[in-house]
Structures are given as C-alpha cells and as structure tokens.
Design a protein around this motif. Structure first.
Motif, short mmCIF file in Angstrom:
data_model
loop_
_atom_site.label_atom_id
_atom_site.label_comp_id
_atom_site.label_asym_id
_atom_site.label_seq_id
_atom_site.Cartn_x
_atom_site.Cartn_y
_atom_site.Cartn_z
N ARG A 51 31.94 -34.61 2.86
CA ARG A 51 32.51 -33.34 3.34
C ARG A 51 33.51 -32.77 2.34
O ARG A 51 33.60 -31.55 2.18
CB ARG A 51 33.14 -33.52 4.72
CG ARG A 51 32.07 -33.96 5.76
CD ARG A 51 32.63 -34.00 7.16
NE ARG A 51 32.83 -32.65 7.66
CZ ARG A 51 33.83 -32.29 8.42
NH1 ARG A 51 34.74 -33.17 8.77
NH2 ARG A 51 33.94 -31.06 8.83
N LEU A 56 33.81 -28.72 2.56
CA LEU A 56 34.05 -28.53 3.99
C LEU A 56 35.44 -29.01 4.40
O LEU A 56 35.97 -28.59 5.41
CB LEU A 56 33.03 -29.34 4.81
CG LEU A 56 31.64 -28.76 4.97
CD1 LEU A 56 30.73 -29.76 5.65
CD2 LEU A 56 31.71 -27.47 5.77
N LYS A 79 29.00 -23.82 -2.59
CA LYS A 79 28.06 -23.60 -1.49
C LYS A 79 26.71 -23.05 -1.97
O LYS A 79 25.67 -23.33 -1.38
CB LYS A 79 28.66 -22.64 -0.46
CG LYS A 79 29.76 -23.31 0.35
CD LYS A 79 30.41 -22.32 1.30
CE LYS A 79 31.41 -23.03 2.20
NZ LYS A 79 32.12 -22.06 3.06
N GLN A 80 26.76 -22.26 -3.06
CA GLN A 80 25.50 -21.71 -3.59
C GLN A 80 24.66 -22.78 -4.28
O GLN A 80 23.46 -22.60 -4.47
CB GLN A 80 25.82 -20.61 -4.62
CG GLN A 80 26.54 -19.40 -4.09
CD GLN A 80 25.63 -18.46 -3.33
OE1 GLN A 80 24.43 -18.66 -3.26
NE2 GLN A 80 26.21 -17.42 -2.75
N TYR A 84 22.62 -29.61 1.89
CA TYR A 84 23.34 -30.61 2.67
C TYR A 84 22.54 -30.92 3.92
O TYR A 84 22.16 -30.03 4.67
CB TYR A 84 24.72 -30.05 3.03
CG TYR A 84 25.55 -30.89 3.99
CD1 TYR A 84 25.82 -32.23 3.72
CD2 TYR A 84 26.08 -30.32 5.14
CE1 TYR A 84 26.61 -32.97 4.59
CE2 TYR A 84 26.87 -31.05 6.01
CZ TYR A 84 27.13 -32.38 5.73
OH TYR A 84 27.92 -33.12 6.59
N MET A 85 22.26 -32.19 4.09
CA MET A 85 21.59 -32.61 5.32
C MET A 85 22.61 -33.47 6.05
O MET A 85 22.93 -34.57 5.60
CB MET A 85 20.38 -33.43 4.92
CG MET A 85 19.27 -33.44 5.92
SD MET A 85 17.88 -34.31 5.20
CE MET A 85 17.48 -35.35 6.58
N SER A 86 23.14 -32.95 7.15
CA SER A 86 24.23 -33.67 7.80
C SER A 86 23.70 -34.83 8.62
O SER A 86 22.51 -34.95 8.86
CB SER A 86 25.06 -32.73 8.66
OG SER A 86 24.32 -32.38 9.81
N LYS A 88 23.64 -35.88 11.78
CA LYS A 88 22.60 -35.63 12.79
C LYS A 88 21.82 -34.42 12.29
O LYS A 88 22.42 -33.46 11.84
CB LYS A 88 23.20 -35.39 14.17
CG LYS A 88 24.52 -34.67 14.21
CD LYS A 88 24.98 -34.54 15.66
CE LYS A 88 26.27 -33.78 15.77
NZ LYS A 88 26.67 -33.49 17.14
N SER A 90 20.84 -31.24 11.75
CA SER A 90 21.38 -30.06 12.39
C SER A 90 20.36 -28.94 12.41
O SER A 90 20.48 -27.98 11.68
CB SER A 90 22.63 -29.61 11.65
OG SER A 90 23.55 -30.67 11.64
#
Ligand code: ATP
Ligand code: MG
Lengths: 248, 371
Positions: A51, A56, A79-80, A84-86, A88, A90
């Motif tokens: 994060r 984040l 961010k560009q 990101y695969m969190s 759970k 999402s």
C-alpha cells in the motif's frame, strides 16, 4: 537475472499505526522484468508495504520509488504506471465480466476501441471469452482471479502488484496463474507478489522473507535453500522464523 | 476514433449498471413514491369525504330543511336524519354510526326570521383529533354559507386543540404532496449515495479505485450524478401525480421549482456523503441515512406538525433539517406562486447547509480514503 534498471526502490521504509510498528525500516530493490516475492505470515506487514509502494498509504519514515516516481510526492504518476490486484479480488460482483473491464478501462481514460483490443488479447490469454456476459459473482474462483488480473492489466502498466493473488484458489488454477505471471515477466513487466504459500516462492526470481515488519532474509530461492541447507522454501521459512523467535 | 471517456462518466455509467442489475432497488425507487402517495391520498381523502353526520332537527321547518340540504349537497358528509332523544347521542358514537351530530334548535326558523344569530350545536367524535378539526371546519364553512347562522362553541368534553392539518381550502393533498416530495427526495438521495459509497468500502473496490488515477472529486461526482437524475425523475413523477390526480394547483414557475429542487437534492446527497464517511458497512449506512432523514423530515420540517407547536429544543434542531426549507419553497411555488425574491431566505439556508455538509463530507472523505 541480468541487473537492469530498478523498477521499485525502498529505503528504510517504515510505517507505524499509532505506536504499533507494522513495517520496520525495510529496504530492497526490484528490477525491471523481475518476479519479486514477499513471503510472510499473517500480519507480517506485506500488504502495508504494497500500500505504501502504490501511494495508498504514506510512509511514516524512509522513502520509496515506484516506476521511478516518489511515493510521497508523485502519487499521481505512480497510479498511471501500476496495476494492483488487492488481497480480496476487488471486482464488482453484480456486474458482468464485460462491464467490470469496461469500467476499469474507463478509469484509465482508455478509448473504447483500446479497451476492446486489450480485452480480446486478455480474453485469449486468460481464456475468459466464454464468460463475457457472466456476472462476476457467478464466476469460478479461478476465473474471478483472472478477471481481477485482467482489470489490473488493461492499461498495460509496467509494474504489477499482486497481493496474495492465489489465496483460496485450487492448486491447478494456481499453477496456471503462475504460468501467466511468468509470461508477463518475460514480456518485461515487473511483478511484486505476496504469498504465504511457500512452495510458490519457487516461481519467484528473488524473495524477501518478512517477519513482524522486518525483512529477515532476501535472495534467490536457490541461494536461500543452499545457505540454510534445506530442500524446500517451506523448510527455509520455518528455520528462519524459529531463528528469529529464539533471538528475540 | 472515439474520444477517451471521462472518468466521471465511467463511474456514473457503472452506477447505472449497478441499478439496472438490481431490479429490486429500481422497483423501490419508483414504486415507493406511488405507494406512499396512494396511501396518503386514500387514507386522508376518505377521511374527509363521507363523514357520517347525524342531524337532529328540533325545528322541522322549511328553514331547517334548507340548512340540512346544504349539508346533503356537500361531498364531505353522509347525512342521516336522527330522531331519537338527544340523550342517546353517545351510543351513536360508540357504535360508530356517526362521527358528528348537528343539533338544530327548536327556535331555529323563528330566530332567523327575527334576524338574530342562531347557535347550532355540533358534537364531534374527537377520538381522531385531526379528523375532528376537519369536520368542525367543514361544518363551519357550510353553515357560514347560510346567512345569520353560526356554530356554537363546542361543549367541553369534545374540545380539541386546533394544531394539525389546517389549510384554508380543507384539501390535505395540498399538504401531503409537497411533504411527500420533500420526504422521498431526501430519503432516496441520502440513502442511495451513502449505500453506494459504503458498498465500495465494504467490498474493497474503493481501494481498487484509489490506485487508479481517479480523484476523490471524480468519484463523488460520478457516484452522485445517477442518483440526482433518479431523484429528479421521482420528484417529477410525484408532482405530476399531485397535480393531475390530487388536483394540487401549480401556480408558480416550474423552472424555479426545478432549480431549487436540485439544490435540495444536492443538500441531501451531501448528507448521504457525510454518512458514508462515518460508516463502513451498507447496513449501518442504511440505518444512519434512514434515521437522519425519515423522522426529522416527517416531524421537524413542518410537514406534519407546525414548527411553532414544537418544544423549543426541537424547533432549534429543525434549522438543520433541509426539508424545513424545501417545504416552504414547494408550498410557496405551488400554492402561492412565489418567485425567487420571496423564497430567497429558505434558498440561502439550503445553500448554506449544503455547503457546510459538502465541506465536512469532502474533508472526511479524503481522510477516510487515506486511512
Ligand atoms: N490501517 C491500519 N490500522 C492499524 N493497524 C493496521 C492497519 N493496517 C494494518 N495494520 C496492522 O499492521 C500489521 C501488518 O498488517 P498487513 O496487512 O500489512 O499484514 P500482511 O502481511 O499483509 O498480513 P496478511 O497475510 O494477513 O494479509 C497487522 O498487525 C495489522 O493489524
Ligand atoms: Mg495482506
């Protein structure tokens, strides 16, 4: 691994929650095209590191750069450049596969024809085409995971963060998924992945083992095994953690 | 080649997909107003029409029959003659045979010929005080149409305090249509936005949004736009039913009403937004939104109770109930044909309220995202 440009740099990265030290002066580099594994038990601080690297969460101390941009001052550029695969998956469970993809594409200012083109490519690569109009909630878990990966890849980011991407997925789907990750790395993407399946560490080019907010070992799986004279990463991990516990 | 889509549009479109995939919420959004309108309309209108009125005519002259005809001609009363002794009035009420009794005194025609004022006695079953006030007022109107007659003050046991549901034309639709409009708009706006945002927190998709280049302002706008449209459509529906079915007059400017309604919706959405920043599950958000809107709008806005009749502490609280201002606006525009200069005070209050709410919500929204 021939040492190319670093895609991720962390220097004494630290994060406190109140008085609790979740991440304690963590330093490492991840190079372009590398699969870098972050191993650790529950609560070790893996998600917190991710994060911070994604912008984040602000670090309490230390500094980090992702894709060449500073996590404190250049969050917008980061961010560009990241997918990101969190932890759970999402996804919007009540939307279809197509709608999920269209939405995430829209977030990155992709044109509809770009989304379409990328979608076709990912559908083929991930064998998702048959599910285009299926609601995400009705997908088998393995395919949910692939959809989440597709959403993270739509904008073609050079750096990919995968937080326990294989948790809850059956062994076959996990093997397939690691196959995908390896081909992504071959195409030049940098992959930062966390897991607590030790056998998955074998797929990584290098791993860092985290314990209570600190990195306690970091190298290629082969070197780590050789150094502690163990035959599997599982054993390496157990012996390292035991060593930590006796020291403290 | 198409232009890249804006992120606000992408989020708004996604909200529409959510709504379309959930027919239940869609039904509620559009059916609830209709059901409530029918409930209010049916219940109130029936109460006001066809009130059983027993008339005891002790005079029995052409003059007294003329008075009775006046009552028979009114749609509000179902007149029945009653000859039993006056002492049995109570059983009439107990058996629910009549809800009011009018007694025409024996010297009615004589007094009228003499030109003196006649006292008629009206006895009302006041177990439903609202209805009692209405009945009393209707009788008053009818009796006043007959020269030199008036109602005697009611005897003590049936005395009622006149506080509730009063309007000069005796049309309750004039009151419940604006009230319902205020209620449904605030409920839909606050509820839907707070739930739509907490849903993303609960499922973890908010975090996924935040690693994308989308800004908090884009998230808020994208999420709110679909619900502004829905609430607006609902409002138009309620107004059309109010005007065409319940015959509520619309004397003012529709454009002004639309503009001020938008302001009201924005205030309600800001409230929903603020709720979403302090709640983390949809369940809690739903409950919070309901308690922040339903009861205050019913009771602290002037919808059901006049604000003046409230205890001072509740009067004070009513200043932060958006419906308080919106009701003045809707009633003013619809019934009195008010223009903007006449409504500038409530409009400014609404604007101030929404600004404060938005600032607090915006600040809190940012910090919740960062935590
Ligand atoms: N926002 C927060 N506020 C307070 N404490 C937090 C917060 N986020 C994480 N923590 C704490 O920091 C520690 C590290 O959490 P983190 O989620 O990074 O661990 P993890 O290695 O990802 O574990 P898991 O395998 O369970 O995902 C945990 O003890 C957690 O309780
Ligand atoms: Mg984690």
């Amino acid at each position: 691994m021939n040492q190319r440009k670093p895609a991720i740099v962390a220097e004494h990265l630290t994060r406190r929650f109140g008085t609790f030290l979740a991440v304690d002066r963590v330093s490492f580099r991840v190079y372009e095209g590398e699969i870098f594994g972050f191993l650790g038990a529950n609560g070790a601080g893996k998600t917190t590191v991710i994060r911070m690297l994604c912008g984040l969460l602000a670090p309490s101390d230390g500094n980090a750069w992702t894709a060449g941009f500073n996590v404190r001052t250049q969050v917008e550029q980061i961010k560009q450049h990241i997918g990101y695969m969190s932890q759970k998956f999402s996804l919007y469970e009540d939307l279809t596969v197509r709608e999920n993809l269209a939405f995430y594409g829209g977030l990155y200012h992709l044109r509809r024809d770009q989304i379409q083109q990328k979608k076709q490519q990912l559908f083929q690569q991930l064998e998702l085409a048959a599910f285009e109009t299926t609601l995400a909630r009705d997908l088998p878990l393995g395919f949910k995971q692939r959809l989440a990966l597709s959403c993270a890849l739509l904008h073609d980011p050079p750096v990919l963060f995968l937080d326990e991407p294989t948790s809850g997925v059956d062994p076959r789907a996990r093997r397939d998924f690691w196959g995908l990750i390896q081909s992504l790395a071959r195409s030049g993407k940098t992959i930062f992945v966390t897991t607590h399946f030790m056998e998955e560490a074998e797929y990584c080019h290098r791993v860092a083992i985290m314990h209570e907010g600190k990195i306690v070992a970091m190298d290629t799986p082969e070197t780590l095994k050789a150094r502690s004279r163990k035959s599997s990463m599982q054993q390496v991990f157990v012996s390292l953690i035991q060593q930590q516990l006796t020291e403290s | 080649m198409r232009r890249p889509r804006s992120r606000i549009a992408a989020i708004a479109l996604k909200e529409f997909w959510h709504i379309l995939h959930d027919p239940r919420s869609l039904t509620i959004i559009f059916l609830l107003p209709v059901i409530q309108l029918i409930m209010f309309g049916y219940a109130l209108n029936l109460e006001i029409q066809k009130v059983e009125l027993a008339i005891i005519d002790l005079d029995r002259t052409p003059a007294s029959r003329e008075l009775i005809q006046h009552f028979e001609g009114s749609p509000f009363f179902e007149v029945m003659a009653f000859r039993a002794p006056i002492s049995q009035i109570e059983t009439l009420f107990l058996r629910r045979k009549a809800r009011a009794v009018l007694i025409i005194p024996a010297d009615y025609s004589r007094q009228r010929q003499q030109g003196t004022t006649v006292d008629l006695q009206l006895i009302i079953d006041a177990s439903d005080p609202n209805a009692a006030i209405n009945i009393s007022n209707y009788c008053q109107q009818i009796v006043e149409a007959v020269p030199t007659t008036r109602l005697a003050p009611p005897p003590a046991p049936f005395e009622v305090k006149s506080t509730i549901w009063f309007n000069p034309d005796m049309k309750s639709a004039y009151f419940f249509v604006p009230g319902l409009l205020a209620l449904l708009l605030v409920m839909i706006s606050a509820l839907l936005t707070s739930v739509a945002i907490t849903r993303e927190k609960e499922t973890g998709t908010l975090e996924q949004l935040l690693v994308s280049p989308v800004t908090p302002v884009e998230i808020i706008l994208g999420k709110v736009i679909p619900y502004v449209l829905l609430a607006f459509l609902d409002g138009v529906g309620i107004l059309l039913i109010g005007v065409f079915v319940f015959q509520v007059p619309f004397t003012g400017s529709a454009v002004l009403l639309a503009f001020l309604t938008l302001l009201y919706i924005i205030t309600a959405l800001s409230l929903g937004l603020m709720i979403s920043t302090v709640t983390s599950t949809q369940q809690v958000a739903m409950m919070a939104a309901q308690s922040a809107t339903l009861l205050p709008t019913l009771f602290l806005s002037g919808f059901i109770f006049p604000l003046r009749s409230l205890p001072w502490i509740l009067q004070l609280i009513s200043y932060i109930v958006p419906a308080r201002y919106y009701l003045v606006i809707v009633r003013g525009i619809m019934l009195k044909g008010n223009t903007l200069p006449q409504l500038i005070t409530p409009a400014l209050f609404l604007m101030g309220l929404s600004t404060v709410l938005l600032i607090i919500a915006g600040k809190r929204f940012k910090t919740t995202l960062e935590a």
